[in-house]
Design an enzyme around this catalytic site. Structure first.
Site, PDB file in Angstrom:
ATOM      1  N   ASP A 243       0.824  -1.201   0.000  1.00 31.85           N
ATOM      2  CA  ASP A 243       0.000   0.000   0.000  1.00 31.85           C
ATOM      3  C   ASP A 243       0.865   1.260   0.000  1.00 31.85           C
ATOM      4  O   ASP A 243       2.100   1.173   0.122  1.00 31.85           O
ATOM      5  CB  ASP A 243      -0.913  -0.033   1.244  1.00 31.85           C
ATOM      6  CG  ASP A 243      -2.323   0.441   0.920  1.00 31.85           C
ATOM      7  OD1 ASP A 243      -2.482   1.260  -0.003  1.00 31.85           O
ATOM      8  OD2 ASP A 243      -3.268   0.002   1.609  1.00 31.85           O
ATOM      9  N   GLU A 278      -1.328   1.881  -5.080  1.00 35.00           N
ATOM     10  CA  GLU A 278      -1.216   3.334  -4.826  1.00 35.00           C
ATOM     11  C   GLU A 278      -2.426   4.065  -5.415  1.00 35.00           C
ATOM     12  O   GLU A 278      -2.403   5.254  -5.616  1.00 35.00           O
ATOM     13  CB  GLU A 278       0.132   3.893  -5.267  1.00 35.00           C
ATOM     14  CG  GLU A 278       0.479   3.753  -6.727  1.00 35.00           C
ATOM     15  CD  GLU A 278      -0.272   4.711  -7.612  1.00 35.00           C
ATOM     16  OE1 GLU A 278      -1.249   4.258  -8.256  1.00 35.00           O
ATOM     17  OE2 GLU A 278       0.112   5.907  -7.686  1.00 35.00           O
ATOM     18  N   ASP A 301     -10.450   3.094  -3.112  1.00 31.79           N
ATOM     19  CA  ASP A 301     -11.107   1.866  -2.639  1.00 31.79           C
ATOM     20  C   ASP A 301     -12.549   1.732  -3.121  1.00 31.79           C
ATOM     21  O   ASP A 301     -13.306   2.700  -3.162  1.00 31.79           O
ATOM     22  CB  ASP A 301     -11.110   1.835  -1.109  1.00 31.79           C
ATOM     23  CG  ASP A 301      -9.708   1.654  -0.559  1.00 31.79           C
ATOM     24  OD1 ASP A 301      -8.743   1.676  -1.343  1.00 31.79           O
ATOM     25  OD2 ASP A 301      -9.585   1.507   0.668  1.00 31.79           O
TER      26      ASP A 301
HETATM   27  C1  GLA Z   1      -6.092   1.002   1.593  1.00 28.99           C
HETATM   28  C2  GLA Z   1      -6.260  -0.015   0.462  1.00 28.99           C
HETATM   29  C3  GLA Z   1      -7.345  -0.991   0.848  1.00 28.99           C
HETATM   30  C4  GLA Z   1      -6.993  -1.678   2.155  1.00 28.99           C
HETATM   31  C5  GLA Z   1      -6.780  -0.650   3.249  1.00 28.99           C
HETATM   32  C6  GLA Z   1      -6.231  -1.258   4.524  1.00 28.99           C
HETATM   33  O1  GLA Z   1      -7.207   1.810   1.733  1.00 28.99           O
HETATM   34  O2  GLA Z   1      -6.550   0.626  -0.732  1.00 28.99           O
HETATM   35  O3  GLA Z   1      -7.544  -1.948  -0.185  1.00 28.99           O
HETATM   36  O4  GLA Z   1      -5.848  -2.460   1.963  1.00 28.99           O
HETATM   37  O5  GLA Z   1      -5.829   0.343   2.827  1.00 28.99           O
HETATM   38  O6  GLA Z   1      -6.016  -0.320   5.515  1.00 28.99           O
END
Ligand code: GLA
Length: 500
Positions: A243, A278, A301
């Site tokens: 991440d 990212e 997300d």
């Molecule tokens: C980010 C990622 C998610 C998940 C969260 C975990 O938001 O994009 O897919 O992995 O972190 O904290």
């Protein structure tokens, strides 16, 4: 009156429970019925001199017995479990003939094992803890998930990665310089989990971040890439989702940080998939492969939600929003390097401990379409629901062998959108056998009619149209048109053209 009322409610409850469990068995029962069918993938990549592990996904009645002809030196097949394992040192393409046999019949299929510099020759399939469980993941959950994926048929449809997301680790690095496993969640450590999964033919994914802290605020890997990569390898990890929270904004810095971890993973003695997360902000489709990545997120997300308008405050995107982001990126996707429009939300139904706070859930038609579109886009199929408790509608979606075959097609092309009207889309995905998968998708809440002809998709062979389970659906004769009626939010997929 009161009594009657309670009796009625009680009976209804029992009926719905019976109904649920009977119907919940149906999609699964289908997987475990009849003569054997060896499912995708039919090509797998692995680095030389690193452990190879592959369960032959096979539908059909149990017991099942497997055999393989021309396995490369170093590999063995357990004929009772269907798991191929071992280590191959010499690079090359090894074409193996797999056979699965039960009392109903035999199935033979070729598997190409490519020992070389590439992993994920087809999009990854599996499960990830984040979308439903967020920080509430435990060893018990992961092991139960693996058991459920065996029992419900998912493993036999090709779902192979089981990925632990954020919050498996403690906030602080240990005084010995290593990441610390949260032992309240994983009392026997990560290696125990990896061993459990490997014994059953699954692979284990883990999560970290290219900064001091992850998105959840626990310890990240920045500055400790080699130490952490070695630890992951020693535990038996097969995938790292990396991440980018708390890291510098620039593309150059991001590339540097990812390259460091990419190199560290490659230097281990395992074939570890590198999943770059990212969120598409620095156009990773242009550089992710260069830094060792096999998949890269293209967006923020996903929420368990159909659509969010631009003014929405909050982080999560709707399925339709992410579709629009991924649609123009097809040229960057292909074997060993996939656009990742994020994990599936099929079947979450608004019940999530992580993304639930701003996600209302989708209706069944929307979940169906989400799955079809992700298959068409050659996207990773990483389920995000609680696969231990699924209703039959969800199982039907996730166990759709025809759609999965399209997703796993060895040509590895992401579907292009040939038409985007105000109301509907037409998507076209060329397949390895020369045919084309076509999806007609209604984005609207009212019914739509889509006409497939030379104007909407050029060069379609209308003579033969197949349903996704490869049944000839229509012998169209001389007609050069197919009229497709779509319910609200519905997506329908077909295969056009002759098999070679
Ligand atoms: C980010 C990622 C998610 C998940 C969260 C975990 O938001 O994009 O897919 O992995 O972190 O904290």
């Amino acid at each position: 009156m009161n009594k009657l009322y309670f009796v009625a409610i009680f009976l209804l409850g029992i009926l719905s429970m019976i109904g649920m469990s009977v119907s919940a068995e149906n999609a699964t029962q289908k997987v475990f019925q009849g003569s054997p069918v060896i499912n995708s993938p039919v090509i797998v990549g692995n680095y030389p001199s690193t452990p190879f592990l592959f369960y032959i996904p096979t539908s059909g009645e149990r017991p099942m017995k497997w055999s393989a002809v021309k396995l490369p030196k170093g590999l063995n097949l357990d004929t009772e479990t269907g798991i191929i394992s071992g280590t191959v040192t010499a690079k090359g393409d090894y074409t193996v003939t797999l056979k699965a046999k039960n009392t109903q019949g035999v199935c033979e299929r070729k598997l190409i094992i490519r020992i070389g510099d590439e992993l994920l020759l087809t999009p990854p399939m599996g499960w990830n803890s984040w979308n439903t469980f967020g920080r509430h993941l435990t060893e018990e959950l992961v092991l139960q998930t693996a058991d459920a994926m065996i029992a419900n048929g998912m493993r036999d449809l090709g779902y192979s990665y089981i990925n632990i997301d954020d919050f498996w680790q403690l906030p602080e690095r240990g005084i010995d310089g290593h990441l610390q496993i949260d032992r309240t969640k994983f009392p026997r450590g990560i290696k125990y989990v990896a061993d459990y999964l490997h014994e059953r033919g699954f692979k284990l994914g883990i999560y970290s971040d290219a900064a001091d802290r992850t998105c959840g605020g626990v310890c990240g890997s920045y500055g400790y890439e080699e130490v952490d990569a070695k630890d992951f390898a020693s535990w038996g990890v097969d995938l790292l989702k990396y991440d980018y929270c708390n890291a510098p904004a620039g593309r150059v810095e991001a590339m540097e940080r990812y390259a460091k971890m990419g190199k560290a993973l490659r230097a281990t003695n395992r074939s570890i998939v590198f999943s770059i997360c990212e969120w598409g902000q620095r156009e990773p489709w242009k550089w992710a492969k260069q830094v060792g990545g096999q998949l890269w997120r293209v967006s923020g997300d996903i929420g368990d939600v159909w659509y969010r308008d631009a003014n929405h405050i909050g982080g999560l995107r709707g399925i339709l929003n992410i579709l629009e982001i991924n649609a123009p990126l097809g040229e960057y996707a292909g074997p060993a390097g996939w656009n990742d429009p994020d994990m599936l939300v099929v079947g979450i139904g608004g019940k999530s401990m992580s993304i639930g706070y701003e996600s209302e859930g989708c209706n069944q038609e929307q979940y169906n379409s989400h799955f079809i579109l992700w298959c068409m886009m050659a996207s990773p199929l990483l389920c995000g629901n609680d696969v231990r408790n699924m209703n039959d509608s969800t199982l039907h979606v996730l166990l759709d062998a025809g759609l999965i075959a399209i997703n796993q097609d060895v040509l590895g092309r992401q579907a292009e959108r040939s038409i985007r009207s105000d109301y509907y889309d037409i998507w076209v995905k060329p397949l390895a056998d020369g045919r084309k998968a076509i999806a007609c998708f209604n984005r609207m809440s009212s019914p739509q009619t889509v006409v497939l002809n030379d104007k909407t998709v050029a060069g379609l062979a209308f003579e033969q149209i197949y349903s996704l389970d490869n049944r000839l659906m229509q012998n169209n004769g001389d007609s050069k048109e197919l009229i497709v009626k779509l319910a609200p939010y519905q997506c329908k997929a077909y295969i056009f053209g002759k098999t070679k």
